[in-house]
Design a protein around this motif. Structure first.
Motif, PDB file in Angstrom:
ATOM      1  N   ALA A   1       0.821  -1.214   0.000  1.00  0.00           N
ATOM      2  CA  ALA A   1       0.000   0.000   0.000  1.00  0.00           C
ATOM      3  C   ALA A   1       0.852   1.260   0.000  1.00  0.00           C
ATOM      4  CB  ALA A   1      -0.926   0.009   1.215  1.00  0.00           C
ATOM      5  N   ASN A   2       2.149   1.109   0.183  1.00  0.00           N
ATOM      6  CA  ASN A   2       3.054   2.255   0.187  1.00  0.00           C
ATOM      7  C   ASN A   2       3.961   2.213  -1.041  1.00  0.00           C
ATOM      8  OD1 ASN A   2       2.017   3.408   2.609  1.00  0.00           O
ATOM      9  ND2 ASN A   2       3.148   1.869   3.793  1.00  0.00           N
ATOM     10  N   LEU A   3       5.231   1.883  -0.855  1.00  0.00           N
ATOM     11  CA  LEU A   3       6.170   1.932  -1.982  1.00  0.00           C
ATOM     12  C   LEU A   3       6.512   0.542  -2.530  1.00  0.00           C
ATOM     13  CD1 LEU A   3       7.379   4.489  -3.251  1.00  0.00           C
ATOM     14  CD2 LEU A   3       9.499   4.021  -2.010  1.00  0.00           C
ATOM     15  N   GLY A   4       5.928  -0.505  -1.959  1.00  0.00           N
ATOM     16  CA  GLY A   4       6.331  -1.845  -2.348  1.00  0.00           C
ATOM     17  C   GLY A   4       6.002  -2.230  -3.768  1.00  0.00           C
ATOM     18  N   ARG A   5       4.958  -1.631  -4.357  1.00  0.00           N
ATOM     19  CA  ARG A   5       4.522  -2.048  -5.685  1.00  0.00           C
ATOM     20  C   ARG A   5       5.197  -1.305  -6.828  1.00  0.00           C
ATOM     21  NH1 ARG A   5       2.020  -6.292  -7.305  1.00  0.00           N
ATOM     22  NH2 ARG A   5       0.769  -5.102  -8.794  1.00  0.00           N
ATOM     23  N   ILE A   6       5.731  -0.151  -6.583  1.00  0.00           N
ATOM     24  CA  ILE A   6       6.230   0.655  -7.698  1.00  0.00           C
ATOM     25  C   ILE A   6       7.476   0.025  -8.306  1.00  0.00           C
ATOM     26  CG2 ILE A   6       7.785   2.218  -6.441  1.00  0.00           C
ATOM     27  CD1 ILE A   6       6.530   4.483  -8.215  1.00  0.00           C
ATOM     28  N   LYS A   7       7.595   0.147  -9.633  1.00  0.00           N
ATOM     29  CA  LYS A   7       8.732  -0.425 -10.352  1.00  0.00           C
ATOM     30  C   LYS A   7       9.858   0.593 -10.427  1.00  0.00           C
ATOM     31  CE  LYS A   7       5.760  -3.458 -13.087  1.00  0.00           C
ATOM     32  NZ  LYS A   7       5.180  -3.719 -14.417  1.00  0.00           N
ATOM     33  N   VAL A   8      11.058   0.126 -10.099  1.00  0.00           N
ATOM     34  CA  VAL A   8      12.231   0.991 -10.131  1.00  0.00           C
ATOM     35  C   VAL A   8      13.297   0.361 -11.026  1.00  0.00           C
ATOM     36  CG1 VAL A   8      11.807   2.028  -7.869  1.00  0.00           C
ATOM     37  CG2 VAL A   8      13.146  -0.084  -8.023  1.00  0.00           C
ATOM     38  N   ILE A   9      14.314   1.147 -11.335  1.00  0.00           N
ATOM     39  CA  ILE A   9      15.371   0.740 -12.255  1.00  0.00           C
ATOM     40  C   ILE A   9      16.436  -0.044 -11.496  1.00  0.00           C
ATOM     41  CG2 ILE A   9      17.137   1.579 -13.855  1.00  0.00           C
ATOM     42  CD1 ILE A   9      15.333   4.054 -14.259  1.00  0.00           C
ATOM     43  N   THR A  10      16.792  -1.204 -12.002  1.00  0.00           N
ATOM     44  CA  THR A  10      17.659  -2.115 -11.242  1.00  0.00           C
ATOM     45  C   THR A  10      19.116  -1.670 -11.180  1.00  0.00           C
ATOM     46  OG1 THR A  10      17.963  -3.481 -13.223  1.00  0.00           O
ATOM     47  CG2 THR A  10      16.205  -4.114 -11.684  1.00  0.00           C
ATOM     48  N   ASN A  11      19.605  -0.946 -12.197  1.00  0.00           N
ATOM     49  CA  ASN A  11      21.040  -0.657 -12.209  1.00  0.00           C
ATOM     50  C   ASN A  11      21.369   0.790 -11.857  1.00  0.00           C
ATOM     51  OD1 ASN A  11      20.171   0.433 -14.729  1.00  0.00           O
ATOM     52  ND2 ASN A  11      22.249   0.238 -15.551  1.00  0.00           N
ATOM     53  N   LEU A  12      20.446   1.494 -11.214  1.00  0.00           N
ATOM     54  CA  LEU A  12      20.727   2.832 -10.712  1.00  0.00           C
ATOM     55  C   LEU A  12      20.589   2.851  -9.197  1.00  0.00           C
ATOM     56  CD1 LEU A  12      18.930   5.283 -13.199  1.00  0.00           C
ATOM     57  CD2 LEU A  12      21.358   4.688 -13.099  1.00  0.00           C
ATOM     58  N   GLY A  13      21.474   3.611  -8.522  1.00  0.00           N
ATOM     59  CA  GLY A  13      21.416   3.752  -7.077  1.00  0.00           C
ATOM     60  C   GLY A  13      21.843   2.523  -6.323  1.00  0.00           C
ATOM     61  N   VAL A  14      22.568   1.624  -6.966  1.00  0.00           N
ATOM     62  CA  VAL A  14      22.926   0.348  -6.352  1.00  0.00           C
ATOM     63  C   VAL A  14      24.445   0.183  -6.321  1.00  0.00           C
ATOM     64  CG1 VAL A  14      22.806  -0.906  -8.553  1.00  0.00           C
ATOM     65  CG2 VAL A  14      22.413  -2.144  -6.385  1.00  0.00           C
ATOM     66  N   ARG A  15      24.928  -0.489  -5.288  1.00  0.00           N
ATOM     67  CA  ARG A  15      26.362  -0.785  -5.173  1.00  0.00           C
ATOM     68  C   ARG A  15      26.555  -2.241  -4.735  1.00  0.00           C
ATOM     69  NH1 ARG A  15      27.506  -1.049   0.275  1.00  0.00           N
ATOM     70  NH2 ARG A  15      26.176   0.187   1.667  1.00  0.00           N
ATOM     71  N   ASP A  16      27.783  -2.693  -4.901  1.00  0.00           N
ATOM     72  CA  ASP A  16      28.245  -3.981  -4.369  1.00  0.00           C
ATOM     73  C   ASP A  16      27.559  -5.197  -4.980  1.00  0.00           C
ATOM     74  OD1 ASP A  16      29.883  -2.502  -2.734  1.00  0.00           O
ATOM     75  OD2 ASP A  16      28.590  -2.664  -0.960  1.00  0.00           O
ATOM     76  N   CYS A  17      26.979  -5.069  -6.157  1.00  0.00           N
ATOM     77  CA  CYS A  17      26.394  -6.245  -6.804  1.00  0.00           C
ATOM     78  C   CYS A  17      27.507  -7.198  -7.243  1.00  0.00           C
ATOM     79  CB  CYS A  17      25.568  -5.842  -8.021  1.00  0.00           C
ATOM     80  SG  CYS A  17      23.938  -5.206  -7.632  1.00  0.00           S
ATOM     81  N   PRO A  18      27.332  -8.495  -7.037  1.00  0.00           N
ATOM     82  CA  PRO A  18      28.327  -9.453  -7.536  1.00  0.00           C
ATOM     83  C   PRO A  18      28.490  -9.321  -9.048  1.00  0.00           C
ATOM     84  CG  PRO A  18      26.788 -10.529  -6.038  1.00  0.00           C
ATOM     85  CD  PRO A  18      26.237  -9.156  -6.313  1.00  0.00           C
ATOM     86  N   ALA A  19      29.681  -9.519  -9.515  1.00  0.00           N
ATOM     87  CA  ALA A  19      29.950  -9.420 -10.949  1.00  0.00           C
ATOM     88  C   ALA A  19      29.062 -10.380 -11.717  1.00  0.00           C
ATOM     89  CB  ALA A  19      31.422  -9.721 -11.227  1.00  0.00           C
ATOM     90  N   GLY A  20      28.447  -9.861 -12.766  1.00  0.00           N
ATOM     91  CA  GLY A  20      27.640 -10.685 -13.644  1.00  0.00           C
ATOM     92  C   GLY A  20      26.175 -10.756 -13.287  1.00  0.00           C
ATOM     93  N   SER A  21      25.769 -10.260 -12.128  1.00  0.00           N
ATOM     94  CA  SER A  21      24.351 -10.391 -11.756  1.00  0.00           C
ATOM     95  C   SER A  21      23.473  -9.484 -12.607  1.00  0.00           C
ATOM     96  CB  SER A  21      24.158 -10.101 -10.268  1.00  0.00           C
ATOM     97  OG  SER A  21      24.562  -8.776  -9.951  1.00  0.00           O
ATOM     98  N   LEU A  22      23.693  -8.195 -12.530  1.00  0.00           N
ATOM     99  CA  LEU A  22      22.901  -7.271 -13.342  1.00  0.00           C
ATOM    100  C   LEU A  22      23.205  -7.445 -14.825  1.00  0.00           C
ATOM    101  CD1 LEU A  22      23.093  -3.992 -11.227  1.00  0.00           C
ATOM    102  CD2 LEU A  22      21.160  -5.553 -11.426  1.00  0.00           C
ATOM    103  N   GLU A  23      24.446  -7.754 -15.148  1.00  0.00           N
ATOM    104  CA  GLU A  23      24.835  -7.877 -16.556  1.00  0.00           C
ATOM    105  C   GLU A  23      24.149  -9.055 -17.239  1.00  0.00           C
ATOM    106  OE1 GLU A  23      28.161  -5.927 -14.276  1.00  0.00           O
ATOM    107  OE2 GLU A  23      26.792  -7.626 -13.997  1.00  0.00           O
ATOM    108  N   ALA A  24      23.858 -10.084 -16.506  1.00  0.00           N
ATOM    109  CA  ALA A  24      23.274 -11.276 -17.106  1.00  0.00           C
ATOM    110  C   ALA A  24      21.781 -11.126 -17.360  1.00  0.00           C
ATOM    111  CB  ALA A  24      23.524 -12.486 -16.198  1.00  0.00           C
ATOM    112  N   SER A  25      21.040 -10.732 -16.348  1.00  0.00           N
ATOM    113  CA  SER A  25      19.576 -10.700 -16.468  1.00  0.00           C
ATOM    114  C   SER A  25      18.972  -9.331 -16.234  1.00  0.00           C
ATOM    115  CB  SER A  25      18.968 -11.681 -15.445  1.00  0.00           C
ATOM    116  OG  SER A  25      19.223 -11.237 -14.123  1.00  0.00           O
TER     117      SER A  25
END
Length: 618
Positions: free
Chosen positions: A418-442
């Motif tokens: 009912a708050n912010l849980g449903r809204i769609k956001v961009i996966t590769n902005l505002g993010v750090r420390d993702c394991p190599a290949g995670s965002l790049e793959a899918s």
């Protein structure tokens, strides 16, 4: 134009105090300038025209119905005053419809152009018309009509067909991959083509986005084309991207990732600005030099500021426009430009667009064999750069917002549906420390990813930018959702194929897409079409830093059951759905001597005509 008694339209011209002009965009991220090199001073222009104390109002006149629902049967429109005909892209039929609008209240089909067949007849290298796909755009300059057509395999180069406006085919010339929009320079000597260059469904082929310039000085029967590429902006190239230009995590190169969407050309024809929608950027083109001068990031809209709120959920029981810890990426679709007191401004309709690449599959096993990462009812996903805020935690990633307490007592409350849980956001902005290949793959986050900012798609607004500095001088803030909530009540944030309200709040809201600018009675007006909820927003933009709301008109009937009408084979009662493009016709070019708007509506397959009438000021 006819004069109307102002009290008859009081409800169109008056808003409560909550809709006072929302110029409060202080704090939005800055961006670099839009202009290329400064030119030499021009000659002194004619004396300006004093604006009058008047406003305009739109009044529906009539529509042409193709009878095709949700088949893109009426998309991009343009108009030829000599023949009194409108040209409408009908992607459903693969042709261009020619409408006789001599009687604007009763437009009729006068003919069609079989563009693919005409191109194939002129290009022996093509294996017939079946090698070509849908028409995507039309543009008129004088007695010349241009049509952009994609290849049947969208990643192959498309073509531009050139006609006389009487329908006589003249020639065809090759463009880049997926030519998506056309624009002539004011003198008609150059045609610019935005080649979007989208990847294929499994992201195995990603052509470069590009801009084709078609030189017509030798005549439309002998066009000379050259295509401008973005390779200079690749890593190690001679040019550098501006700040905040968004590049996909999966992209093989910057040039392949850039996707030109829409073009506007300066009044002198020397400069063009090209919307790179998915990149949240504009390209600046020096037309005479045939060079892409720069690529400029547009920055972000702070939805945490007063006046920049939005409705973020379709599970909150109705309208709930408020501030949230989100940054909106403008991601404009349509662009227009105009000049006030010697300064050129670029106007953008801030729709937003995600990257979703998928193929068909009969089962999860088949999807896996194709290399997909997710299977959903026949759709095999290979790349997806959006995620619901609530699903970030389910992926194993975490959210660490520095300003959380301003908006919710804890993360669980913030991410409630009912708050912010449903809204769609961009996966590769505002993010750090993702394991190599995670965002790049899918495109999807995994355990280890930490989101410090949340970036949503689009800005649910239109904006005005200073072309010299790149400064955002006006944004309509929360106007579009506030006005539609007030006027449509239960129809607020409905989609364009269903009348259920609040349906699009968790996506991109009303999705401003179509845009037109006109000078009328000494004033400049912007007309903005809302792709999802429908209707046209009208603003007086004569003062670019303080644009003023004028009118909202929607010819959609929210009381109708769209599914039942479609199943019954006659959905005309619902009106117009999904405005895709707008063309203004000044009074001196109109068939009835009255200024008009022509609107192509993609979902209802209708072309609607409106009278633009003057309303006397007080």
């Amino acid at each position: 134009m006819r004069q109307l008694n102002p009290w008859l339209l009081a409800t169109c011209l008056t808003l409560p105090a909550v809709l006072a002009v929302l110029a409060g965009c202080d704090g939005d991220d800055g961006r670099d300038g839009l202009d290329g090199a400064d030119g030499s001073p021009g000659e002194q222009g004619p004396a300006g025209e004093n604006a009058t104390n008047s406003r305009i109002a739109l009044n529906f006149l009539g529509r042409y119905e193709t009878g095709a629902f949700d088949e893109s049967a009426a998309e991009i429109v343009d108009y030829d005053p000599a023949t009194r005909q409108a040209f409408v892209v009908n992607a459903q039929s693969g042709r261009v419809d020619i409408l006789d609008i001599s009687a604007p209240d009763m437009p009729v089909l006068a003919g069609t152009l079989n563009v693919a067949a005409d191109i194939a007849s002129a290009v022996p290298a093509l294996a017939g018309a079946e090698a070509l796909g849908a028409a995507n755009s039309v543009a008129v300059a004088g007695n010349l009509l241009a049509v952009a057509v994609e290849a049947d395999t969208k990643q192959d180069n498309g073509y531009v067909a050139l006609y006389q406006t009487d329908g006589t085919f003249l020639s065809a010339t090759e463009a880049g991959a997926l030519p998506d929009m056309l624009a002539f320079t004011p003198d008609g000597n150059t045609l610019l083509v935005a080649n979007e260059g989208e990847p294929n469904g499994d992201y195995s082929v990603d052509p470069e986005g590009s801009i084709t310039l078609v030189d017509l000085t030798g005549g439309a029967g002998n066009p000379v084309s050259r295509t401008l590429r973005f390779t200079d902006f690749n890593t190690g190239g001679s040019k550098t991207l501006g700040a905040d230009v968004r590049i996909s995590a999966k992209s093989a190169s910057i040039a392949q990732d850039i996707e030109p969407e829409f073009i506007t050309v300066s009044a002198d024809g020397g400069t063009a600005w090209v919307a790179l929608q998915e990149n949240n950027a504009l390209a600046v083109v020096d037309v005479a030099a045939g060079e892409i001068s720069s690529v400029i990031g547009l920055g972000y809209k702070d939805h945490g500021l007063t006046g920049n709120g939005l409705d973020a959920s379709n599970r909150d029981g109705g309208t709930n426009i408020r501030e949230w810890p989100l940054r909106g990426t403008y991601m404009p679709d349509s662009l227009k430009s105009y000049t006030v007191n010697g300064t050129t401004y670029v106007v953008s309709a801030n729709e937003g667009d995600g990257r979703e690449y998928l193929t068909d599959a009969a089962s999860e096993a088949e999807c896996s064999a194709q290399g997909g990462f997710d299977y959903d009812d026949g759709d095999c996903f290979h790349y997806l750069d959006e995620i619901r805020v609530g699903d970030i935690l389910d992926s194993g990633a975490t959210i660490e917002l520095a300003n959380l307490e301003r908006f919710a007592p804890d993360l669980d409350t913030l991410t409630d549906n009912a708050n912010l849980g449903r809204i769609k956001v961009i996966t590769n902005l505002g993010v750090r420390d993702c394991p190599a290949g995670s965002l790049e793959a899918s495109g999807q986050p995994t355990a280890g990813c930490v989101y410090e900012q949340l970036y949503s798609f689009g800005a649910r607004s239109f904006s005005i930018w200073d072309s010299r500095s790149g400064a955002l001088v006006f944004d309509s803030g929360a106007d579009f959702e506030t006005v539609t909530a007030q006027r449509l009540t239960e129809g607020f944030n409905a989609s364009n194929d269903d009348n259920t309200g609040d349906d699009r709040s968790d996506d991109k809201g009303p999705e401003p897409e179509a845009l037109e600018i006109a000078r009328i009675d000494g004033k400049f007006y912007a007309f903005v079409g809302l792709e999802r909820v429908g209707g046209i927003m009208v603003y007086d933009i004569s003062n670019p830093e303080s644009a003023e709301f004028v009118q909202y008109i929607n010819t959609r009937d929210f009381s109708q059951d769209i599914d039942s009408l479609v199943e019954g084979g006659n959905f005309s009662a619902v009106g117009d759905l999904g405005p895709e493009s707008i063309r203004f016709v000044p009074a001196e070019q109109s068939p009835n001597g009255e200024a008009l708007l022509i609107v192509g509506n993609e979902v209802s397959g209708t072309t609607a005509l409106f009278a633009v009438s003057l309303v006397s000021g007080e």
